[in-house]
Enzyme design. Structure first.
Site, PDB file in Angstrom:
ATOM      1  N   LYS A 151     -26.394   6.541  26.320  1.00 53.33           N
ATOM      2  CA  LYS A 151     -26.035   5.786  27.353  1.00 53.33           C
ATOM      3  C   LYS A 151     -26.927   6.267  28.309  1.00 53.33           C
ATOM      4  CE  LYS A 151     -20.899   5.012  26.706  1.00 53.33           C
ATOM      5  NZ  LYS A 151     -19.427   5.246  27.379  1.00 53.33           N
ATOM      6  N   GLU A 217     -40.057   1.263  20.612  1.00 54.92           N
ATOM      7  CA  GLU A 217     -39.238   1.007  19.597  1.00 54.92           C
ATOM      8  C   GLU A 217     -38.470  -0.049  19.883  1.00 54.92           C
ATOM      9  OE1 GLU A 217     -37.426   4.762  18.471  1.00 54.92           O
ATOM     10  OE2 GLU A 217     -39.254   5.842  18.200  1.00 54.92           O
ATOM     11  N   GLN A 263     -40.618   3.978  12.163  1.00 54.36           N
ATOM     12  CA  GLN A 263     -41.299   3.749  11.079  1.00 54.36           C
ATOM     13  C   GLN A 263     -40.589   2.903  10.174  1.00 54.36           C
ATOM     14  OE1 GLN A 263     -40.792   7.994  10.843  1.00 54.36           O
ATOM     15  NE2 GLN A 263     -39.513   7.820   9.140  1.00 54.36           N
ATOM     16  N   GLU A 336     -46.686   7.594  18.601  1.00 50.71           N
ATOM     17  CA  GLU A 336     -45.636   8.858  18.935  1.00 50.71           C
ATOM     18  C   GLU A 336     -45.293   9.464  17.668  1.00 50.71           C
ATOM     19  OE1 GLU A 336     -42.122   7.786  21.453  1.00 50.71           O
ATOM     20  OE2 GLU A 336     -40.973   9.110  19.918  1.00 50.71           O
ATOM     21  N   TYR A 384     -39.745  19.516  20.546  1.00 49.91           N
ATOM     22  CA  TYR A 384     -40.972  19.636  19.875  1.00 49.91           C
ATOM     23  C   TYR A 384     -42.169  19.630  20.748  1.00 49.91           C
ATOM     24  CZ  TYR A 384     -39.204  14.799  20.826  1.00 49.91           C
ATOM     25  OH  TYR A 384     -38.618  13.636  21.501  1.00 49.91           O
TER      26      TYR A 384
END
Length: 533
Positions: A151, A217, A263, A336, A384
């Site tokens: 959300k 995406e 991907q 990305e 990351y």
């Protein structure tokens, strides 16, 4: 002890190796049984296999940093700018999940005529930086909860975010790519470009050199926001954005990249195919995203698994087949990427072991035909990142910096013959060396040993007759946030001073020995490779 440690990296015919008192590798004065030969290299130095973009290793800043606009000021930290400048040339992508929940709301206050990007000396005061870093720890918890619940709050950003991004990218030598919100849509499910027009007009008025993306995406739009956009419509949306850029004049020749699909899996390739059919002519490169594992249920062993590393090949080939069929001239980028999706794997994606996925992705990606690889994330939320919560460099930062300094854009062909059953865990790639650091004709061997024990590589006469420099990255623990270069701990000397990343000269040899769990660069100085002249 460092001298002995480095001597052991060249495996002499009459000597073995042993573990020294400090855990490093040292020469054994007595002959011992030789280690099995793991890999035999047969390089072709006559011609370049392919060339990647000089900004091949690029970085991202997640749009979540602007969820509370005050945190954008961290980009004015002297430490961040010192570390970032060392990674240029590079693209800097500003985007991610929250870009599709962001809306530009200009304050329209009176501004100075001077371009903020020209003032690279206006750095963040130490007291303000300290407070922001403390607050950022709390902000990350809020962002993590949003991610888990899926959300996402709508975010408003002002000229402050745009100005700081421009200043940061221009002062650090980056080419900025700004991700626009693709979920601003009309009742007919067509992209509503009015907010993007406002932003583009502002950036043009400030003469900001920028490139653009639209959406992040799109395959997950329905899951994130309950909106489904097919590839055909997405392509039309990109054509609309290209039209806006052309009409602006200033951005007529700026870059536009997309569609930043996840991907290949299920309908994601359908979105890519539909996009290419209608919108391929709008973009300068086709972008997609790649992660190896789910950050919430992965393990340390996954980061060292050659079969997991090899999944990049199948995913890349699937994207390339689609692009070559529908738009064969378009470059293909990883827009990305990192080790684990879902914000990374806590205690793994920000430690030494993550370097095996990262270095292999750089080596394999360049060989497969990717032109740019954008690392998620330089600074920001998740596990990351390249810089930690104190803005200090993590192991993958040092690995990236060494790659930038040692590796050139020319990819060389190298045939590998297996010498043992362990060879799958010894991975190598070959490039011309970076001409800014070395004379033309030299070559750089990228190698990594995923085995716990040392491994040996045989090189032919064209390489074994050359003197070389060794850069060996190791850590006391695989899950450590620190890394050693040739036995010396890497850390900043002060906020504006990086340590010396000098390699160590080694004599010619036909055998290279890689310490267990090591990341390595060997620069062959005297090769005079025809491909690199």
């Amino acid at each position: 002890m460092n001298f002995l440690l480095l001597l052991s990296l060249i495996s002499l015919r009459t000597h073995g190796t042993r573990t020294g008192p400090d855990g490093g590798w040292a020469l054994d004065p007595d002959p011992v049984q030789e280690l099995d030969l793991d890999l035999v290299l047969e390089p072709d130095l006559s011609a370049v296999l392919r060339r990647v973009d000089p900004r091949f290793l690029s970085v991202t800043i997640d749009a979540s940093l602007a969820a509370e606009e005050s945190f954008m000021a961290l980009l004015s930290s002297s430490k961040v700018r010192t570390l970032s400048s060392a990674l240029s040339p590079s693209f800097l992508r500003f985007g991610g999940t929250r870009q599709d929940f962001m809306k530009f709301k200009p304050q329209r206050r009176k501004r100075n005529s001077k371009n903020p990007g020209e003032s690279c000396q206006q750095l963040l005061p130490w007291v303000v930086e300290k407070q922001l870093k403390m607050n950022w720890t709390l902000q990350q918890q809020i962002l993590i909860k949003e991610d888990l619940k899926r959300k996402f709050k709508k975010i408003s950003f002002t000229e402050v975010t745009v100005d700081l991004l421009n200043s940061f990218s221009s002062c650090c030598g980056f080419n900025l790519i700004f991700g626009l919100n693709a979920l601003l849509r009309t009742s007919e499910n067509v992209w509503n470009s009015s907010n993007a027009e406002t932003l583009i007009k502002y950036c043009q008025s400030r003469r900001y050199r920028m490139n653009w993306e639209l959406g992040n995406e799109p395959n997950s739009f329905e899951k994130k926001a309950g909106i489904r956009v097919d590839g055909h419509q997405l392509g039309l949306d990109f054509l609309r954005l290209r039209e806006l850029m052309s009409r602006s004049g200033f951005y007529r020749d700026a870059g536009l990249f997309g569609p930043d699909v996840g991907q290949p899996r299920d309908h994601r390739t359908d979105i890519l195919g539909g996009f290419l059919q209608t919108g391929a002519e709008a973009v300068d490169a086709v972008t997609w995203h790649h992660y190896y594992v789910n950050g919430r249920d992965t393990s340390l062993e996954d980061f060292l698994d050659p079969e997991i590393l090899d999944t990049l090949t199948s995913k890349t080939n699937e994207v390339m087949e689609k692009v070559k069929l529908l738009s064969p001239t378009k470059p293909i980028w990883l827009g990305e990427t990192s080790s684990a999706y879902g914000g990374g794997a806590v205690g793994l994606s920000d430690t030494f072991v993550a370097g095996f996925m990262w270095l292999d992705k750089l080596g394999l990606g360049a060989t497969l035909g990717l032109d740019v690889v954008m690392r998620q994330v330089l600074v920001g939320s998740g596990s990351y990142h390249l810089l930690d919560e104190n803005l200090d460099p993590l192991p993958d930062y040092w690995l990236s910096l060494l790659y930038k300094r040692l590796v050139g854009p020319e990819v060389l062909k190298v045939r590998k013959r297996s010498g043992s059953a362990r060879s799958k865990r010894v991975r190598t790639y070959l490039h011309c060396s970076n001409e800014k650091s070395y004379s033309r004709g030299s070559v750089t061997l990228i190698s990594m040993n995923l085995n716990q024990n040392p491994s040996r590589i045989s090189v032919p006469l064209v390489l074994s007759s050359s003197s070389l420099e060794a850069f060996i990255l190791q850590s006391d623990r695989l899950d450590s946030r620190s890394v050693k270069l040739n036995g010396r701990l890497l850390q900043m000397l002060e906020d504006e001073t990086l340590p010396d990343l000098r390699g160590t000269r080694l004599p010619p040899s036909d055998l290279l020995q890689l310490p267990g769990f090591s990341l390595n660069f060997f620069v062959f100085l005297d090769v005079q490779a025809a491909a690199c002249l």
